[in-house]
Design a protein around this motif. Sequence first.
Motif, PDB file in Angstrom:
ATOM      1  N   ILE A  85      -4.834  -0.652  -9.060  1.00  0.00           N
ATOM      2  CA  ILE A  85      -4.366   0.108  -7.901  1.00  0.00           C
ATOM      3  C   ILE A  85      -4.051  -0.864  -6.776  1.00  0.00           C
ATOM      4  O   ILE A  85      -4.883  -1.686  -6.393  1.00  0.00           O
ATOM      5  CB  ILE A  85      -5.439   1.125  -7.422  1.00  0.00           C
ATOM      6  N   THR A  86      -2.844  -0.754  -6.215  1.00  0.00           N
ATOM      7  CA  THR A  86      -2.455  -1.657  -5.138  1.00  0.00           C
ATOM      8  C   THR A  86      -1.599  -0.910  -4.122  1.00  0.00           C
ATOM      9  O   THR A  86      -1.156   0.210  -4.368  1.00  0.00           O
ATOM     10  CB  THR A  86      -1.731  -2.908  -5.687  1.00  0.00           C
ATOM     11  N   VAL A  87      -1.361  -1.560  -2.993  1.00  0.00           N
ATOM     12  CA  VAL A  87      -0.487  -1.025  -1.959  1.00  0.00           C
ATOM     13  C   VAL A  87       0.928  -1.471  -2.300  1.00  0.00           C
ATOM     14  O   VAL A  87       1.187  -2.672  -2.417  1.00  0.00           O
ATOM     15  CB  VAL A  87      -0.922  -1.516  -0.559  1.00  0.00           C
ATOM     16  N   LEU A  88       1.828  -0.514  -2.448  1.00  0.00           N
ATOM     17  CA  LEU A  88       3.163  -0.821  -2.955  1.00  0.00           C
ATOM     18  C   LEU A  88       3.965  -1.706  -2.017  1.00  0.00           C
ATOM     19  O   LEU A  88       4.637  -2.615  -2.461  1.00  0.00           O
ATOM     20  CB  LEU A  88       3.915   0.475  -3.254  1.00  0.00           C
ATOM     21  N   ASN A  89       3.932  -1.466  -0.732  1.00  0.00           N
ATOM     22  CA  ASN A  89       4.705  -2.286   0.213  1.00  0.00           C
ATOM     23  C   ASN A  89       3.782  -3.255   0.941  1.00  0.00           C
ATOM     24  O   ASN A  89       3.725  -3.277   2.155  1.00  0.00           O
ATOM     25  CB  ASN A  89       5.448  -1.394   1.212  1.00  0.00           C
ATOM     26  N   SER A  90       3.091  -4.061   0.202  1.00  0.00           N
ATOM     27  CA  SER A  90       2.066  -4.915   0.772  1.00  0.00           C
ATOM     28  C   SER A  90       2.629  -6.247   1.252  1.00  0.00           C
ATOM     29  O   SER A  90       3.368  -6.888   0.521  1.00  0.00           O
ATOM     30  CB  SER A  90       0.992  -5.175  -0.272  1.00  0.00           C
ATOM     31  N   PRO A  91       2.269  -6.701   2.442  1.00  0.00           N
ATOM     32  CA  PRO A  91       1.524  -5.927   3.418  1.00  0.00           C
ATOM     33  C   PRO A  91       2.443  -4.949   4.136  1.00  0.00           C
ATOM     34  O   PRO A  91       3.564  -5.280   4.495  1.00  0.00           O
ATOM     35  CB  PRO A  91       0.986  -6.975   4.390  1.00  0.00           C
ATOM     36  N   ARG A  99       3.167   5.845  16.468  1.00  0.00           N
ATOM     37  CA  ARG A  99       2.093   6.770  16.808  1.00  0.00           C
ATOM     38  C   ARG A  99       1.957   7.896  15.787  1.00  0.00           C
ATOM     39  O   ARG A  99       1.459   8.961  16.112  1.00  0.00           O
ATOM     40  CB  ARG A  99       2.323   7.392  18.195  1.00  0.00           C
ATOM     41  N   GLY A 100       2.367   7.654  14.565  1.00  0.00           N
ATOM     42  CA  GLY A 100       2.179   8.650  13.518  1.00  0.00           C
ATOM     43  C   GLY A 100       0.934   8.358  12.700  1.00  0.00           C
ATOM     44  O   GLY A 100       0.274   7.327  12.867  1.00  0.00           O
ATOM     45  N   GLU A 101       0.623   9.278  11.807  1.00  0.00           N
ATOM     46  CA  GLU A 101      -0.531   9.088  10.930  1.00  0.00           C
ATOM     47  C   GLU A 101      -0.314   7.883  10.019  1.00  0.00           C
ATOM     48  O   GLU A 101       0.778   7.675   9.487  1.00  0.00           O
ATOM     49  CB  GLU A 101      -0.763  10.334  10.071  1.00  0.00           C
ATOM     50  N   ILE A 102      -1.368   7.111   9.839  1.00  0.00           N
ATOM     51  CA  ILE A 102      -1.334   6.005   8.892  1.00  0.00           C
ATOM     52  C   ILE A 102      -1.478   6.592   7.494  1.00  0.00           C
ATOM     53  O   ILE A 102      -2.462   7.273   7.193  1.00  0.00           O
ATOM     54  CB  ILE A 102      -2.474   4.985   9.163  1.00  0.00           C
ATOM     55  N   LYS A 103      -0.472   6.357   6.668  1.00  0.00           N
ATOM     56  CA  LYS A 103      -0.498   6.799   5.272  1.00  0.00           C
ATOM     57  C   LYS A 103      -0.248   5.581   4.403  1.00  0.00           C
ATOM     58  O   LYS A 103       0.525   4.692   4.764  1.00  0.00           O
ATOM     59  CB  LYS A 103       0.558   7.877   5.027  1.00  0.00           C
ATOM     60  N   ILE A 104      -0.899   5.546   3.270  1.00  0.00           N
ATOM     61  CA  ILE A 104      -0.874   4.374   2.401  1.00  0.00           C
ATOM     62  C   ILE A 104      -0.106   4.696   1.130  1.00  0.00           C
ATOM     63  O   ILE A 104      -0.415   5.677   0.439  1.00  0.00           O
ATOM     64  CB  ILE A 104      -2.313   3.943   2.026  1.00  0.00           C
ATOM     65  N   ILE A 105       0.870   3.849   0.795  1.00  0.00           N
ATOM     66  CA  ILE A 105       1.606   4.014  -0.455  1.00  0.00           C
ATOM     67  C   ILE A 105       0.830   3.275  -1.538  1.00  0.00           C
ATOM     68  O   ILE A 105       0.861   2.043  -1.616  1.00  0.00           O
ATOM     69  CB  ILE A 105       3.035   3.456  -0.369  1.00  0.00           C
ATOM     70  N   LEU A 106       0.102   4.030  -2.346  1.00  0.00           N
ATOM     71  CA  LEU A 106      -0.647   3.439  -3.457  1.00  0.00           C
ATOM     72  C   LEU A 106       0.154   3.587  -4.736  1.00  0.00           C
ATOM     73  O   LEU A 106       0.861   4.581  -4.938  1.00  0.00           O
ATOM     74  CB  LEU A 106      -1.998   4.135  -3.638  1.00  0.00           C
ATOM     75  N   VAL A 107       0.008   2.603  -5.613  1.00  0.00           N
ATOM     76  CA  VAL A 107       0.638   2.665  -6.927  1.00  0.00           C
ATOM     77  C   VAL A 107      -0.400   2.269  -7.971  1.00  0.00           C
ATOM     78  O   VAL A 107      -1.250   1.407  -7.731  1.00  0.00           O
ATOM     79  CB  VAL A 107       1.892   1.755  -7.010  1.00  0.00           C
ATOM     80  N   ASN A 108      -0.337   2.933  -9.104  1.00  0.00           N
ATOM     81  CA  ASN A 108      -1.234   2.637 -10.219  1.00  0.00           C
ATOM     82  C   ASN A 108      -0.474   1.769 -11.216  1.00  0.00           C
ATOM     83  O   ASN A 108       0.355   2.263 -11.976  1.00  0.00           O
ATOM     84  CB  ASN A 108      -1.705   3.933 -10.873  1.00  0.00           C
ATOM     85  N   LEU A 109      -0.759   0.486 -11.209  1.00  0.00           N
ATOM     86  CA  LEU A 109      -0.140  -0.438 -12.160  1.00  0.00           C
ATOM     87  C   LEU A 109      -0.983  -0.593 -13.418  1.00  0.00           C
ATOM     88  O   LEU A 109      -0.653  -1.381 -14.296  1.00  0.00           O
ATOM     89  CB  LEU A 109       0.083  -1.805 -11.498  1.00  0.00           C
ATOM     90  N   GLY A 110      -2.071   0.162 -13.484  1.00  0.00           N
ATOM     91  CA  GLY A 110      -2.940   0.128 -14.652  1.00  0.00           C
ATOM     92  C   GLY A 110      -2.396   1.012 -15.768  1.00  0.00           C
ATOM     93  O   GLY A 110      -1.305   1.585 -15.674  1.00  0.00           O
ATOM     94  N   HIS A 111      -3.198   1.125 -16.819  1.00  0.00           N
ATOM     95  CA  HIS A 111      -2.783   1.894 -17.998  1.00  0.00           C
ATOM     96  C   HIS A 111      -3.441   3.258 -18.061  1.00  0.00           C
ATOM     97  O   HIS A 111      -3.063   4.089 -18.883  1.00  0.00           O
ATOM     98  CB  HIS A 111      -3.103   1.105 -19.274  1.00  0.00           C
ATOM     99  N   GLU A 112      -4.434   3.494 -17.211  1.00  0.00           N
ATOM    100  CA  GLU A 112      -5.185   4.752 -17.236  1.00  0.00           C
ATOM    101  C   GLU A 112      -4.990   5.504 -15.917  1.00  0.00           C
ATOM    102  O   GLU A 112      -4.790   4.883 -14.878  1.00  0.00           O
ATOM    103  CB  GLU A 112      -6.688   4.463 -17.416  1.00  0.00           C
TER     104      GLU A 112
END
Length: 166
Positions: A85-91, A99-112
Amino acid sequence: MGLTDTRPIEVKVLRLPHADGLPLPAYATAQSAGVDLMAAIGPDEQLTLKARERALVPTGLVLHIPDGCEAQVRPRSGLALKHGITVLNSPGTIDADYRGEIKIILVNLGHEPFVLRRGDRIAQLVVAPVARAILVATTSLEGSVRGAGGFGSTGLAAQRQGHDME
């Protein structure tokens, strides 16, 4: 040897209703560079990231970052190593005027599939000063040892120079 100016940077945090009950981000140790951001999904909800799937995960936080600073969203190493699991647009950069909500783009690069629940630590936030550049158009630039070499070329010029000296 540390930096001479290590004064904390004050960042105001507005907690949105869906983050009620979650702790504010905090440093885990005295030398931690970042604070952990948590998933602010519903108490009875879960978010499943299938393999190769991405999602925008809310934190329920709005920040007032001071002028002259930014916040960077970075992956958590444990999630990356154990689950892919990583942040897609890192950093991810959060500008001082956002001034909007902080939202995190997560991506699952794993197999499960990976299941996220309320309060799970999903990313790190690092606040830092920003140097502003003044870009000046020119018709030529000074040369360098590296030149136009990129994508894996660092160190090659020095190696070539070393061979030339033999």
